[in-house]
Scaffold this active site. Structure first.
Site, PDB file in Angstrom:
ATOM      1  N   GLY A 155       2.861   2.384  10.760  1.00  0.00           N
ATOM      2  CA  GLY A 155       3.802   3.486  10.573  1.00  0.00           C
ATOM      3  C   GLY A 155       4.533   3.879  11.844  1.00  0.00           C
ATOM      4  N   HIS A 197      -9.435   1.148   5.064  1.00  0.00           N
ATOM      5  CA  HIS A 197      -8.150   1.367   5.737  1.00  0.00           C
ATOM      6  C   HIS A 197      -8.371   2.328   6.910  1.00  0.00           C
ATOM      7  CE1 HIS A 197      -4.048   2.514   6.564  1.00  0.00           C
ATOM      8  NE2 HIS A 197      -3.685   1.417   5.909  1.00  0.00           N
ATOM      9  N   GLU A 230      -5.092  -4.808  10.679  1.00  0.00           N
ATOM     10  CA  GLU A 230      -4.057  -3.795  10.857  1.00  0.00           C
ATOM     11  C   GLU A 230      -4.294  -3.056  12.173  1.00  0.00           C
ATOM     12  OE1 GLU A 230      -2.247  -2.663   6.798  1.00  0.00           O
ATOM     13  OE2 GLU A 230      -3.916  -1.327   7.152  1.00  0.00           O
ATOM     14  N   ASN A 240       0.868  -1.179   0.000  1.00  0.00           N
ATOM     15  CA  ASN A 240       0.000   0.000   0.000  1.00  0.00           C
ATOM     16  C   ASN A 240       0.904   1.228   0.000  1.00  0.00           C
ATOM     17  OD1 ASN A 240      -1.860   1.993   0.409  1.00  0.00           O
ATOM     18  ND2 ASN A 240      -2.473   1.357   2.470  1.00  0.00           N
ATOM     19  N   SER A 258       3.763  -2.120  10.256  1.00  0.00           N
ATOM     20  CA  SER A 258       5.223  -2.179  10.392  1.00  0.00           C
ATOM     21  C   SER A 258       5.826  -3.532  10.008  1.00  0.00           C
ATOM     22  CB  SER A 258       5.643  -1.771  11.812  1.00  0.00           C
ATOM     23  OG  SER A 258       5.243  -0.446  12.074  1.00  0.00           O
ATOM     24  N   LYS A 295       0.060   4.213  -0.287  1.00  0.00           N
ATOM     25  CA  LYS A 295      -0.626   5.380   0.292  1.00  0.00           C
ATOM     26  C   LYS A 295      -0.386   6.588  -0.624  1.00  0.00           C
ATOM     27  CE  LYS A 295      -0.199   3.186   4.763  1.00  0.00           C
ATOM     28  NZ  LYS A 295      -0.076   3.272   6.204  1.00  0.00           N
ATOM     29  N   GLU A 326      -6.737   4.717   7.952  1.00  0.00           N
ATOM     30  CA  GLU A 326      -6.512   6.136   7.650  1.00  0.00           C
ATOM     31  C   GLU A 326      -7.751   6.752   7.011  1.00  0.00           C
ATOM     32  OE1 GLU A 326      -2.886   5.418   5.529  1.00  0.00           O
ATOM     33  OE2 GLU A 326      -1.904   4.913   7.425  1.00  0.00           O
TER      34      GLU A 326
HETATM   35  P1  13P Z   1       3.198   0.419   7.641  1.00  0.00           P
HETATM   36  O1  13P Z   1       3.709  -0.860   7.029  1.00  0.00           O
HETATM   37  O2  13P Z   1       3.926   1.632   7.142  1.00  0.00           O
HETATM   38  O3  13P Z   1       3.123   0.336   9.124  1.00  0.00           O
HETATM   39  O4  13P Z   1       1.689   0.604   7.117  1.00  0.00           O
HETATM   40  C1  13P Z   1       0.810  -0.436   7.236  1.00  0.00           C
HETATM   41  C2  13P Z   1      -0.412  -0.096   6.468  1.00  0.00           C
HETATM   42  O5  13P Z   1      -1.159   0.797   6.849  1.00  0.00           O
HETATM   43  C3  13P Z   1      -0.665  -0.822   5.222  1.00  0.00           C
HETATM   44  O6  13P Z   1      -1.958  -0.559   4.747  1.00  0.00           O
END
Ligand code: 13P
Length: 252
Positions: free
Chosen positions: A173, A95, A167, A9, A213, A11, A97
């Protein structure tokens, strides 16, 4: 065997040239994969049409979102039929976010998941708890409610087409990965919820990815857990060598 999936992803990161470098590297590194292994790359909307030229039978290009209606006066939005036009067959939905910054609710996600399936798009449905819920120890109930409210209305045939990504928000992150035991415990819980709602067979057929992560140095251990079928990877998917190593960590 369930599909083992390494999903990237991106983003809202990178650029056209960076994306090209990543996709070229993945193409060079992976001429083929076993039938049950898949790579999925979720790129930003403007790159979808171009990126789809890299799609193969085992490397798919995905959208990071789509609208819950098929067309209309929704400035800035992208529809399921538009993704169909480009030959895109996967879409990330829910997601954390988007839930946080775009106020996406389980009720809205329920509509999106149904619409995606109607248009033959495989939803990668994200669930996961925030830190305060984990600290209160109520993560199982929290995730169960997300499943119940957004995808357990589907028929068994429909839900078997969904990929679930667990997640935990506190691990996204932050560099703070859930331990392999924590990931396994939640994945097993999700599978049990599916079994109770549907059947053992249905629960065993759905791929459940871990996200938060994931890096080359922890992917082996996490992917090695019984109920973990791969990962949804943010930061590390923007580094070609890291993601190549993560794909190689999928259970063979
Ligand atoms: P990270 O791998 O940067 O922690 O992000 C995970 C994520 O949100 C994948 O959709």
């Amino acid at each position: 065997m369930r599909n083992q999936i390494a999903a990237a992803n991106w983003k809202m990161n990178g650029s056209f040239s960076k994306g090209k470098e990543l996709l070229e590297t993945f193409k060079e590194n992976f001429n083929s994969l076993p039938d049950f292994q898949q790579i999925i790359i979720a790129v930003p909307y403007p790159y979808l049409a171009w990126a789809s030229q890299y799609a193969t039978s085992f490397m798919h290009i995905a959208a990071q979102n789509m609208h819950h209606q098929t067309e209309g006066a929704f400035t800035g939005e992208v529809s399921a039929p538009m993704l169909n036009d480009l030959g895109i067959n996967y879409v990330i939905l829910g997601h954390s976010e988007r839930r946080e910054y775009n106020n996406e609710t389980d009720e809205l996600l329920k509509q999106k998941v149904e619409l995606a399936l109607k248009h033959n798009l495989t939803p990668i449905f994200c669930c996961g708890e925030p830190l305060n819920i984990r600290e209160a120890g109520t993560q199982n109930q929290y995730v169960q409610a997300q499943l119940q409210n957004a995808i357990f209305n589907l028929s068994a045939d429909q839900i078997e087409k969904v990929v679930i990504a667990y997640e935990p928000i506190w691990a996204i992150g932050t560099g703070k990965t859930a331990t392999a035991e924590q990931a396994q415990a939640m994945h097993e819980h999700i599978r049990t919820c599916i079994q109770k709602q549907y059947s053992f067979e249905t629960s065993q057929s759905i791929s459940i990815l871990y996200g938060g992560s994931v890096k080359a140095n922890n992917a082996n251990e996490i992917f090695g857990q019984t109920d973990v079928d791969g990962g949804l990877v943010g930061g590390a998917s923007l580094q070609a060598n890291e993601f190549v190593a993560i794909v190689k960590s999928l259970v063979a």
